[in-house]
Structures are given as structure tokens and as C-alpha cells.
Design a protein around this motif. Structure first.
Motif, PDB file in Angstrom:
ATOM      1  N   ALA A 224       0.823  -1.212   0.000  1.00 26.01           N
ATOM      2  CA  ALA A 224       0.000   0.000   0.000  1.00 26.01           C
ATOM      3  C   ALA A 224       0.853   1.256   0.000  1.00 26.01           C
ATOM      4  O   ALA A 224       0.484   2.276  -0.600  1.00 26.01           O
ATOM      5  N   ALA A 225       2.010   1.205   0.665  1.00 27.69           N
ATOM      6  CA  ALA A 225       2.879   2.383   0.760  1.00 27.69           C
ATOM      7  C   ALA A 225       3.697   2.612  -0.500  1.00 27.69           C
ATOM      8  O   ALA A 225       4.022   3.763  -0.836  1.00 27.69           O
ATOM      9  N   THR A 226       4.060   1.540  -1.214  1.00 20.63           N
ATOM     10  CA  THR A 226       5.018   1.655  -2.315  1.00 20.63           C
ATOM     11  C   THR A 226       4.440   1.386  -3.701  1.00 20.63           C
ATOM     12  O   THR A 226       5.023   1.806  -4.690  1.00 20.63           O
ATOM     13  N   GLY A 227       3.339   0.652  -3.779  1.00 30.15           N
ATOM     14  CA  GLY A 227       2.820   0.241  -5.074  1.00 30.15           C
ATOM     15  C   GLY A 227       3.376  -1.078  -5.561  1.00 30.15           C
ATOM     16  O   GLY A 227       2.977  -1.568  -6.624  1.00 30.15           O
ATOM     17  N   LEU A 228       4.319  -1.690  -4.817  1.00 33.53           N
ATOM     18  CA  LEU A 228       4.839  -2.997  -5.186  1.00 33.53           C
ATOM     19  C   LEU A 228       3.777  -4.066  -4.941  1.00 33.53           C
ATOM     20  O   LEU A 228       2.912  -3.918  -4.069  1.00 33.53           O
ATOM     21  N   ALA A 229       3.864  -5.144  -5.701  1.00 31.81           N
ATOM     22  CA  ALA A 229       2.911  -6.234  -5.534  1.00 31.81           C
ATOM     23  C   ALA A 229       3.218  -7.014  -4.261  1.00 31.81           C
ATOM     24  O   ALA A 229       4.384  -7.247  -3.923  1.00 31.81           O
ATOM     25  N   VAL A 230       2.167  -7.411  -3.549  1.00 25.73           N
ATOM     26  CA  VAL A 230       2.342  -8.262  -2.372  1.00 25.73           C
ATOM     27  C   VAL A 230       3.041  -9.556  -2.798  1.00 25.73           C
ATOM     28  O   VAL A 230       2.706 -10.154  -3.815  1.00 25.73           O
ATOM     29  N   GLY A 231       4.037  -9.957  -2.007  1.00 22.97           N
ATOM     30  CA  GLY A 231       4.751 -11.195  -2.301  1.00 22.97           C
ATOM     31  C   GLY A 231       5.983 -11.027  -3.159  1.00 22.97           C
ATOM     32  O   GLY A 231       6.683 -12.011  -3.427  1.00 22.97           O
ATOM     33  N   THR A 232       6.300  -9.800  -3.600  1.00 22.83           N
ATOM     34  CA  THR A 232       7.517  -9.571  -4.389  1.00 22.83           C
ATOM     35  C   THR A 232       8.748  -9.884  -3.549  1.00 22.83           C
ATOM     36  O   THR A 232       8.894  -9.362  -2.437  1.00 22.83           O
ATOM     37  N   PRO A 233       9.678 -10.728  -4.028  1.00 23.78           N
ATOM     38  CA  PRO A 233      10.876 -11.053  -3.243  1.00 23.78           C
ATOM     39  C   PRO A 233      11.773  -9.831  -3.036  1.00 23.78           C
ATOM     40  O   PRO A 233      11.947  -9.010  -3.955  1.00 23.78           O
ATOM     41  N   VAL A 234      12.354  -9.733  -1.852  1.00 27.01           N
ATOM     42  CA  VAL A 234      13.299  -8.667  -1.516  1.00 27.01           C
ATOM     43  C   VAL A 234      14.578  -9.324  -1.012  1.00 27.01           C
ATOM     44  O   VAL A 234      14.548 -10.093  -0.048  1.00 27.01           O
ATOM     45  N   VAL A 235      15.703  -9.023  -1.676  1.00 19.70           N
ATOM     46  CA  VAL A 235      16.963  -9.649  -1.275  1.00 19.70           C
ATOM     47  C   VAL A 235      17.572  -8.910  -0.090  1.00 19.70           C
ATOM     48  O   VAL A 235      17.182  -7.788   0.237  1.00 19.70           O
ATOM     49  N   VAL A 236      18.565  -9.542   0.537  1.00 19.70           N
ATOM     50  CA  VAL A 236      19.224  -8.951   1.699  1.00 19.70           C
ATOM     51  C   VAL A 236      19.869  -7.623   1.334  1.00 19.70           C
ATOM     52  O   VAL A 236      19.735  -6.621   2.031  1.00 19.70           O
ATOM     53  N   GLY A 237      20.604  -7.578   0.204  1.00 17.92           N
ATOM     54  CA  GLY A 237      21.262  -6.351  -0.218  1.00 17.92           C
ATOM     55  C   GLY A 237      22.580  -6.128   0.501  1.00 17.92           C
ATOM     56  O   GLY A 237      23.079  -6.992   1.223  1.00 17.92           O
ATOM     57  N   THR A 238      23.130  -4.921   0.351  1.00 18.27           N
ATOM     58  CA  THR A 238      24.436  -4.613   0.943  1.00 18.27           C
ATOM     59  C   THR A 238      24.600  -3.108   1.069  1.00 18.27           C
ATOM     60  O   THR A 238      23.686  -2.341   0.756  1.00 18.27           O
ATOM     61  N   GLY A 239      25.773  -2.680   1.551  1.00 20.12           N
ATOM     62  CA  GLY A 239      26.057  -1.262   1.691  1.00 20.12           C
ATOM     63  C   GLY A 239      26.250  -0.597   0.342  1.00 20.12           C
ATOM     64  O   GLY A 239      26.465  -1.253  -0.687  1.00 20.12           O
ATOM     65  N   ASP A 240      26.186   0.733   0.323  1.00 24.55           N
ATOM     66  CA  ASP A 240      26.241   1.442  -0.954  1.00 24.55           C
ATOM     67  C   ASP A 240      27.583   1.280  -1.668  1.00 24.55           C
ATOM     68  O   ASP A 240      27.622   1.127  -2.896  1.00 24.55           O
ATOM     69  N   TRP A 241      28.696   1.277  -0.907  1.00 24.07           N
ATOM     70  CA  TRP A 241      29.989   1.104  -1.569  1.00 24.07           C
ATOM     71  C   TRP A 241      30.182  -0.318  -2.086  1.00 24.07           C
ATOM     72  O   TRP A 241      30.559  -0.499  -3.249  1.00 24.07           O
ATOM     73  N   PRO A 242      29.922  -1.379  -1.303  1.00 24.25           N
ATOM     74  CA  PRO A 242      30.003  -2.721  -1.875  1.00 24.25           C
ATOM     75  C   PRO A 242      29.077  -2.902  -3.070  1.00 24.25           C
ATOM     76  O   PRO A 242      29.441  -3.585  -4.039  1.00 24.25           O
ATOM     77  N   ALA A 243      27.890  -2.300  -3.015  1.00 35.14           N
ATOM     78  CA  ALA A 243      26.971  -2.394  -4.145  1.00 35.14           C
ATOM     79  C   ALA A 243      27.547  -1.710  -5.373  1.00 35.14           C
ATOM     80  O   ALA A 243      27.412  -2.204  -6.507  1.00 35.14           O
ATOM     81  N   THR A 244      28.199  -0.570  -5.173  1.00 36.33           N
ATOM     82  CA  THR A 244      28.821   0.138  -6.294  1.00 36.33           C
ATOM     83  C   THR A 244      29.921  -0.700  -6.917  1.00 36.33           C
ATOM     84  O   THR A 244      30.059  -0.754  -8.150  1.00 36.33           O
ATOM     85  N   LEU A 245      30.723  -1.369  -6.086  1.00 33.02           N
ATOM     86  CA  LEU A 245      31.779  -2.238  -6.622  1.00 33.02           C
ATOM     87  C   LEU A 245      31.194  -3.367  -7.467  1.00 33.02           C
ATOM     88  O   LEU A 245      31.721  -3.689  -8.537  1.00 33.02           O
ATOM     89  N   ILE A 246      30.097  -3.968  -6.993  1.00 35.53           N
ATOM     90  CA  ILE A 246      29.448  -5.016  -7.779  1.00 35.53           C
ATOM     91  C   ILE A 246      28.963  -4.448  -9.103  1.00 35.53           C
ATOM     92  O   ILE A 246      29.215  -5.005 -10.177  1.00 35.53           O
ATOM     93  N   GLY A 247      28.238  -3.337  -9.038  1.00 37.00           N
ATOM     94  CA  GLY A 247      27.689  -2.736 -10.252  1.00 37.00           C
ATOM     95  C   GLY A 247      28.748  -2.255 -11.212  1.00 37.00           C
ATOM     96  O   GLY A 247      28.533  -2.231 -12.429  1.00 37.00           O
ATOM     97  N   SER A 248      29.916  -1.872 -10.686  1.00 36.38           N
ATOM     98  CA  SER A 248      30.981  -1.372 -11.560  1.00 36.38           C
ATOM     99  C   SER A 248      31.576  -2.483 -12.406  1.00 36.38           C
ATOM    100  O   SER A 248      32.086  -2.237 -13.507  1.00 36.38           O
ATOM    101  N   GLY A 249      31.560  -3.714 -11.885  1.00 34.23           N
ATOM    102  CA  GLY A 249      32.205  -4.820 -12.598  1.00 34.23           C
ATOM    103  C   GLY A 249      33.714  -4.670 -12.670  1.00 34.23           C
ATOM    104  O   GLY A 249      34.364  -5.315 -13.499  1.00 34.23           O
ATOM    105  N   CYS A 250      34.297  -3.861 -11.798  1.00 30.86           N
ATOM    106  CA  CYS A 250      35.729  -3.582 -11.863  1.00 30.86           C
ATOM    107  C   CYS A 250      36.532  -4.641 -11.097  1.00 30.86           C
ATOM    108  O   CYS A 250      36.212  -4.953  -9.938  1.00 30.86           O
TER     109      CYS A 250
END
Length: 497
Positions: A224-250
Motif C-alpha cells: 500500500a505504501a510503495t505500489g509494489l505487488a504483495v509477495g515480491t521477493p526482496v533480497v538482503v542487499g548490501t552497503g552502498d559502496w560494496p553495491a557500487t563495486l558489484i555494479g561497476s564490474g571492476c
């Protein structure tokens, strides 16, 4: 549903900006939203925020990013957030205290008081005790707000707080947990000894899980707050810098991630295999203020205007200045400093002001000063085999800032198709969680296209080489004026060049 028709949602809770980005099967952006994070700097040592507002901004960004998209198309949600920050929550998930953000320096006294245990703590965690560490911050709370420690039922990092609101589940990942300085290096588990010292039962810390594990699914209230469908999977995730390193592919020796976000950081995975398995990373230098310094100067110089200009408008205005900002030099130590060594009492400096200087000169000096300082703290590595520099973060979108950074470092900068490295990284976590890709090397090759190469102007390189020598002399002089807390020694001075 085939992924060709599916989408991935990434939520990036940054220090200064909250972002939601929707990615398609090719790693392209099909929807996005950005809102400024409400951060308070009520005195020189404090940087905090309203955690409830973090959730409200994130929910708003998700709704806007989804736009007219059918929410059922979102196959999974990935999360990242700023690091070194614990949000104490009660049994219903409501925040109990304004969380101290990572630049916050108010626990410097507690760091000094723990000095005699510093080596023991380093042996446990593998990290030096600093004002970024959660232990002295928790001890500060024990002294100044003891009811928080008594009433808290969990201590969550920012992205974990958002996930709690989305799914009702508690979890964190190894990188964010390690960033608290409360994890044993040998086991990867929360340190019972340090938690006892902080006065926190171990069960109040979230379980540590892989960042690409599904931690829970979107609840009806979150839907109700976000518009996402009920039951959508949400992963654990990580900090912004580790996420940037993953996304960079460096990974070495090919490329290094050059991050221009709220802070400035250089780093890379140790090898292609390490990228694929989220293994060993290398850190080449970080500074406290890049984007935060830019936000500060925008609000300071334009607050009397009818509206704050966009950063693009401010950069266009800055073109009226010239390389060297007509003699102005800026030291970006606005909330202490972590570049080189931790210096909680470091302060920013704008040197060389005259009646002839204009607003454009001041802004340009901020862009130049942040770039030079990041170069200074990472230069020991930049002559090594770290490969090409690929630039990410909000600052990557500014051609002026890229030109300055490229000239200061004397190296070309690779500009990727998607500069939102952290959002791209957690979208990759979500993709792997759903079996969409076998690993991160495959995804980075498919999604990490280079859009442009910024080659530095040789004349600009020469100009900044001359400015660099003056900058070092200024930094060395100003550092001698820093106050020191009890038990602290004055910081080592950089060479004057």
C-alpha cells in the motif's frame, strides 16, 4: 514469467539522495526517481537524520519509479544504503533515536576512552577503532540516551531498516555488518565480547546472510505504501559502496572503480573470480566529502535564491570561472576526515579569497579541492597496476567534474552507460537471487558497457600539477592547527611536494 518481460527494482538509500531505479533484462533503466535525503548538521560534530523520513522518501521514490509499470512485472527488489550507521528500533520497528550518519564525529571522546583496548579490538575485528566504529557510538548513546539501549529490540543498518518496513524480516549482509566494527574477523559473526562491552545482547543484532539471498517478501502494508505487488521477493542487499563495486564490474588488473558520490572512494575486486563470487576487494583510498561538499556549497551560496538550482545549472554557472578558481583552494574536511588517517577534528578551509572572487570561483574550488584531496590519499596506489578508472556516482554525470578529476589524476576516465553503480549492483543481486544470471562476471559483461572515454587535456594536467604542490603546502599548514582530543596525537602531515 520470463525475465525478458520482467524487471528488477533497486533502492539506493544514500546519505544525501534516495533513489529508486527499475532495470530491464539488458540492464537498461526504464524508470527512476530521486529525492533529497533530509540530513541535519546541527553542530560541527553531528550528522544525523530522521529514520522515519528515510522510509517515507524510499516509499515515495518506489511509487514514482514504478510509474505506469505493472507492479507484477517486478521480479525482485534489491536494496543498498549508506554504511557505518545503526538505527535502533523498538519491537514494532519504529526508530527510537535519530541515527548518527557515517560522517558524525560526536563519539571522538569515546574512541579516546577506548584507546587502551584499541589493539584488542583490532585483533578481533581486523579494523582500527575510529569514529566510524559502532562501539564508541553505542557507548555515546549509553551515556547520553541510555533509554535507547534499554528499549531497542534491534539495531539495523539503513538498508536493513528499509527492508524491515518492506518485508517485516530482520537480516543484514557480511559487508555492512563488517562496516560496523562489531564482527569477528575470524568467524564473520557478531562479536559477543564487543556487544557485551556495548551493553547489547547478541540477539538484538540481525542475522548475517548472503547479500543475494531473498530475505522476505513485500507485505500488504508495504504494498500500500510503495505500489509494489504483495509477495515480491526482496533480497538482503548490501552497503552502498560494496553495491557500487558489484555494479561497476571492476576487477584487477583491468579496472578500478572511481566513485564520486556523497564521499569519494577508489577500489576494485582483486580478480575476475573475486567479482564473480563477491570475494576479496581492494581499497585504494576514500575521503569524507565529495558530493556532500557540493550539496553544502549549493545550499550555502544559493539559499537566498527563489529556488535552489539543479546541479547541472550550478555547473553551467561554474564555467564562468577558470582552472585554479582564480587562486582559491578548498580543503574538504567538512565533517572531520577519513582520508589517509582518521582525523575527527579536521575542518574545511577556503583559502585565497579576495573581493574579486565570484560564486562560480567558489564552486569550482570545491570541485577541484575534492578531486585533489582524493588523489592525495590514493596516489600511493595510482602508479600501480590498477587498470583503467571507471567513474560512477552522481558526480560522474558532470562533464566538468570528470574533466577536473581526469586532469588531477592524469588518467582517462571511463564513463559507463549506467552511472548509478550502487543501484545497478543491487539489481544484479536481485537478478542472481532469481537465477536470471549464473554470477556477477556474466552480468557485468552484459550490463557494464562503456559509453564514453574522458581523456584529460594535457594543459589542464599541467595546471593541476602546479596547483597540487600549493594544495599540499596548504593542507600541511592547516593540519597543524587541528585540535586533538584526549589521548589523540596530531595527524601525520602530507609531504609539501
Amino acid at each position: 514469467m520470463a525475465f525478458a518481460d520482467g524487471l528488477l527494482l533497486a533502492v539506493d538509500q544514500g546519505t544525501t539522495l534516495t533513489k529508486s531505479v527499475v532495470f530491464d533484462a539488458d540492464g537498461g533503466i526504464v524508470g527512476s526517481a530521486v529525492r533529497e535525503t533530509a540530513v541535519s548538521f546541527s553542530d560541527p560534530a553531528r550528522a544525523d537524520c530522521d529514520a522515519e523520513r528515510l522510509w517515507q522518501r524510499a516509499a515515495e521514490c518506489i511509487r514514482v519509479a514504478l510509474g505506469q509499470l505493472r507492479p507484477e512485472r517486478i521480479q525482485a527488489v534489491g536494496l543498498c544504503g549508506f554504511m557505518h550507521t545503526l538505527i535502533p528500533v523498538d519491537g514494532t520497528g519504529n526508530p527510537l533515536y535519530r541515527p548518527m550518519l557515517w560522517p558524525d564525529q560526536r563519539c571522538a571522546q569515546q574512541v579516546s576512552e577506548l584507546a587502551d583496548q584499541g589493539e584488542t579490538i583490532r585483533l578481533i575485528t581486523g579494523k582500527k577503532l575510529t569514529t566510524l566504529s559502532s562501539l564508541p557510538r553505542l557507548l555515546w548513546l549509553r551515556r547520553h540516551a541510555p533509554h535507547v539501549l534499554a528499549e531497542a529490540r534491534a539495531f539495523l543498518l539503513p538498508k536493513d531498516f528499509l527492508r524491515l518496513r518492506l518485508t517485516g524480516d530482520l537480516a543484514t549482509d557480511p559487508r555492512d555488518a563488517q562496516g560496523t566494527g562489531l564482527v569477528e574477523r575470524s568467524t564473520g559473526a557478531w562479536s559477543a565480547r564487543l556487544l557485551e562491552l556495548a551493553g547489547i545482547p547478541a540477539e538484538r543484532m540481525p542475522p548475517i546472510r548472503r547479500p543475494d539471498e531473498v530475505a522476505g517478501v513485500v507485505t500488504p502494508a508495504a504494498s500500500a505504501a510503495t505500489g509494489l505487488a504483495v509477495g515480491t521477493p526482496v533480497v538482503v542487499g548490501t552497503g552502498d559502496w560494496p553495491a557500487t563495486l558489484i555494479g561497476s564490474g571492476c576487477f584487477l588488473p583491468e579496472r578500478t572503480c572511481f566513485y564520486l558520490g556523497s564521499a569519494g572512494i577508489l577500489g576494485s575486486y582483486a580478480s575476475a573470480d573475486d567479482l564473480d563470487t563477491l570475494g576479496t576487494t581492494h581499497h585504494f583510498g576514500s575521503v569524507t566529502s565529495t558530493g556532500t561538499a557540493l550539496r553544502w556549497i549549493r545550499e550555502l551560496l544559493y539559499q537566498a535564491s527563489d529556488r535552489l538550482p539543479s546541479y547541472d545549472e550550478m555547473f553551467a554557472d561554474t564555467q564562468r570561472s577558470e582552472p585554479g578558481a582564480r587562486g582559491l583552494m578548498f580543503l574538504p574536511h567538512l565533517m572531520g576526515e577519513r582520508g589517509g588517517v582518521m582525523r575527527p577534528h579536521a575542518r574545511g578551509t577556503l583559502y585565497g579569497l579576495t573581493l574579486a572572487h565570484q560564486r562560480a570561483d567558489v564552486v569550482r574550488s570545491v570541485l577541484e579541492g575534492t578531486a585533489i584531496w582524493l588523489y592525495m590519499v590514493s596516489e600511493a596506489y595510482t602508479s600501480q597496476q590498477i587498470g583503467d578508472l571507471m567513474v560512477f556516482g552522481g558526480g560522474a554525470r558532470s562533464r566538468l567534474w570528470r574533466q577536473i578529476c581526469g586532469a588531477v589524476f592524469g588518467r582517462p576516465l571511463l564513463l559507463p552507460r549506467v552511472t548509478e553503480g550502487a543501484a545497478l549492483g543491487v539489481a544484479m543481486l536481485a537478478a542472481v537471487s532469481q537465477g536470471i544470471a549464473p554470477g556477477y562476471l556474466d552480468l557485468s559483461r552484459r550490463w557494464g558497457n562503456v559509453a564514453q572515454v574522458e581523456v584529460p587535456d594535457p594543459r589542464l594536467v599541467e595546471t593541476y600539477a602546479r596547483i597540487d604542490a600549493r594544495y599540499r603546502r596548504l593542507e600541511a599548514t592547516i593540519a597543524t592547527l587541528e585540535e586533538t582530543g584526549a589521548g589523540e596525537s596530531s595527524p601525520p602531515l602530507p609531504q609539501a611536494g
